[in-house]
Design an enzyme around this catalytic site. Structure first.
Site, mmCIF file in Angstrom:
data_model
loop_
_atom_site.group_PDB
_atom_site.id
_atom_site.type_symbol
_atom_site.label_atom_id
_atom_site.label_comp_id
_atom_site.label_asym_id
_atom_site.label_seq_id
_atom_site.Cartn_x
_atom_site.Cartn_y
_atom_site.Cartn_z
ATOM 1 C CG HIS A 29 -2.121 1.109 0.942
ATOM 2 N ND1 HIS A 29 -2.165 2.088 1.315
ATOM 3 C CD2 HIS A 29 -3.608 0.775 0.895
ATOM 4 C CE1 HIS A 29 -2.887 3.005 1.155
ATOM 5 N NE2 HIS A 29 -4.398 2.111 0.729
ATOM 6 C CG HIS A 30 1.638 5.086 -2.635
ATOM 7 N ND1 HIS A 30 2.462 5.796 -1.955
ATOM 8 C CD2 HIS A 30 1.692 5.740 -3.713
ATOM 9 C CE1 HIS A 30 3.392 6.722 -2.972
ATOM 10 N NE2 HIS A 30 3.033 6.895 -3.820
ATOM 11 C CB SER A 31 -0.675 4.367 3.062
ATOM 12 O OG SER A 31 -0.694 3.350 4.047
#
Length: 488
Positions: free
Chosen positions: A164-166
């Site tokens: 996930h980009h987070s």
């Protein structure tokens, strides 16, 4: 953007070795709390069209040894606590979420394998990867997964990593991969894993209570500090009203130029959106692309972006549609420094009106160079980072509408990620090619360049509702790269 570095050299203040089966791990731990940008990407997924997976697809020359694959992932997660953390949200969105140890972490959930049906070519692997990328994460677990795909033609395999980009941007994801890679077929002597101090998992109630106490405790000081600052600013403006007005106008104009392209509308050809994804790839000689950029007065990155734009223009013509003079394009700029911790997000977002209608490739390269250079010199280059704290505080449904309204307006997003500069192996299998596929939060096309020692591996995530003929776009971008390379 175009500087090629060894990812292990950009991780943090302390040295980090290579894969879990290759040496002792010494890792600088990452911040516990998500920053505002990461929280915004996590919460915007109230709209499923705004999902933020980042995917790496490695093509391997042979099928790796499964037990070594599991061992390297196990050691990596023990030395980097973030890989065993889930995202914990406070009730009512009361402050930013934080990373918290997953009490039921299971490596078997995160690392899996499958076999392709025959014949197992690259297109079949990419179809599997695109479908897998479109599958949402289990938000109660650490937001990453790995998939070993066997059965490729010639006895090869594919290693897929989805994050996930987070948790990490493109550069951070390459750093995480460096923990899993070796430099030979045989495992090197593996020292003991030096594990970062473990963190106790917190409950949602405990997180909400801590956020409430912290906000109440900080409120008086913040109020006094805000009043003091406002009084000081007002006094300064009273002494120099003309200068203050001029600076304020310049500040606002700079932020607007860095965030929104003026008078540019998305292409009608690329207007439709869906939840489906397709992956497309190209391979381009690195030195040839660099020479082409220099020949036109730009850089490798300028030549790369100009080639993508040329492909978009050709696609319009091939589909019988008029070519717009300019289209809205988004581009992240890497802001990572050597002291930044492993993974995480360190980038500023630029958005500009890209010259798709310029037929001359050399002129297009120079136009891209001038536009990007101008944005980099703005007083505010990171308009998104500036407003991220405000956006992250919105209710998720409202945030999704605001963010989606902006990102859906991007026809194209482009990214350039420095890759590895020497041979790398996954559990005894050599990586022959590696492609990065960025998220497509509402846009039509996301193109990412991942360079190695001599080749630029270009991967595109496309929405098939916007790009109804992906094979045609593949041919158009390939022709545009050939046109740009001819400049060198």
């Amino acid at each position: 953007m175009t500087r090629r570095v060894n990812p292990a050299e950009t991780v943090g203040a302390r040295e980090i070795g290579n894969s879990g089966e290759y040496g002792t791990r010494v890792v600088v731990d990452s911040p516990r709390r998500l920053n505002a940008l990461e929280a915004m990407m996590w919460r915007a997924e109230a709209d499923p069209r705004l999902r933020h997976p980042v995917v790496i697809v490695d093509l391997l020359d042979v099928e790796p040894i499964w037990d070594r694959v599991l061992d390297s992932h196990d050691r990596a997660t023990r030395s980097v606590p973030r890989l065993r953390d889930r995202v914990l949200e406070p009730w009512w969105g009361w402050g930013l979420p934080e990373w918290s140890a997953d009490p039921s972490f299971s490596l078997a959930f995160h690392v899996r394998r499958m076999r392709l049906a025959e014949p197992g070519g690259l297109s079949s692997l990419l179809d599997v990867a695109a479908t897998w990328a479109a599958t949402p994460f289990d938000r109660a677990r650490p937001p990453w997964e790995a998939l070993l795909v066997t059965g490729l033609d010639g006895g090869g395999a594919g290693y897929l990593l989805k994050v996930h980009h987070s948790l990490a941007d493109g550069v951070g994801l390459v750093q995480i991969l460096s923990l899993l890679h070796g430099h030979g077929r045989e495992p090197e002597p593996a020292g003991p894993v030096e594990v970062s101090p473990s963190r106790d998992g917190r409950s949602r109630f405990g997180l909400t209570a801590a956020r409430t106490v912290g906000m109440l405790g900080a409120a008086p000081a913040a109020l006094l500090g805000g009043v003091s600052a406002m009084v000081g600013v007002a006094a300064g403006h009273a002494r120099h009203p003309v200068t203050a007005a001029r600076d304020g106008a310049a500040f606002a104009a700079s932020a607007a130029r860095a965030a929104v392209p003026h008078h540019v509308h998305p292409s009608p050809l690329l207007r439709h959106r869906s939840l489906n994804r397709r992956f497309l790839v190209w391979d381009v000689e690195l030195e040839g692309l660099r020479r082409a950029g220099r020949a036109a007065g730009g850089s490798l990155n300028d030549a790369y972006v100009a080639a993508v734009l040329g492909g978009v223009a050709r696609y319009h013509r091939r589909m019988g549609e008029p070519v717009p003079a300019r289209v809205p394009v988004g581009m992240p700029v890497n802001t990572r420094v050597g002291s930044d911790a492993l993974g995480g997000n360190h980038w500023a977002g630029l958005r500009f009106a890209a010259p798709v209608g310029e037929d001359d490739a050399a002129v297009r390269i120079r136009l891209v160079r001038d536009i990007v250079a101008g944005l980099r010199q703005e007083r505010i280059t990171d308009a998104l980072g500036l407003i991220a704290p405000l956006l992250a505080a919105l209710p998720p449904v409202v945030l999704a509408r605001v963010q989606g309204g902006a990102t859906r307006g991007n026809d194209v997003q482009v990214s350039n990620i420095p890759g590895m500069t020497r041979l790398a192996f996954v559990a005894g299998a050599r990586i022959e090619r590696s492609y990065a596929f960025g998220p497509l939060p509402g846009g039509a096309v996301m193109v990412a360049l991942l360079s190695d020692a001599d080749t630029c591996h270009v991967g595109a995530t496309v929405d098939p509702a916007a790009v109804t003929a992906p094979e045609v776009l593949t041919a158009c971008v390939e022709e545009a790269f050939a046109e740009v390379l001819a400049l060198g």
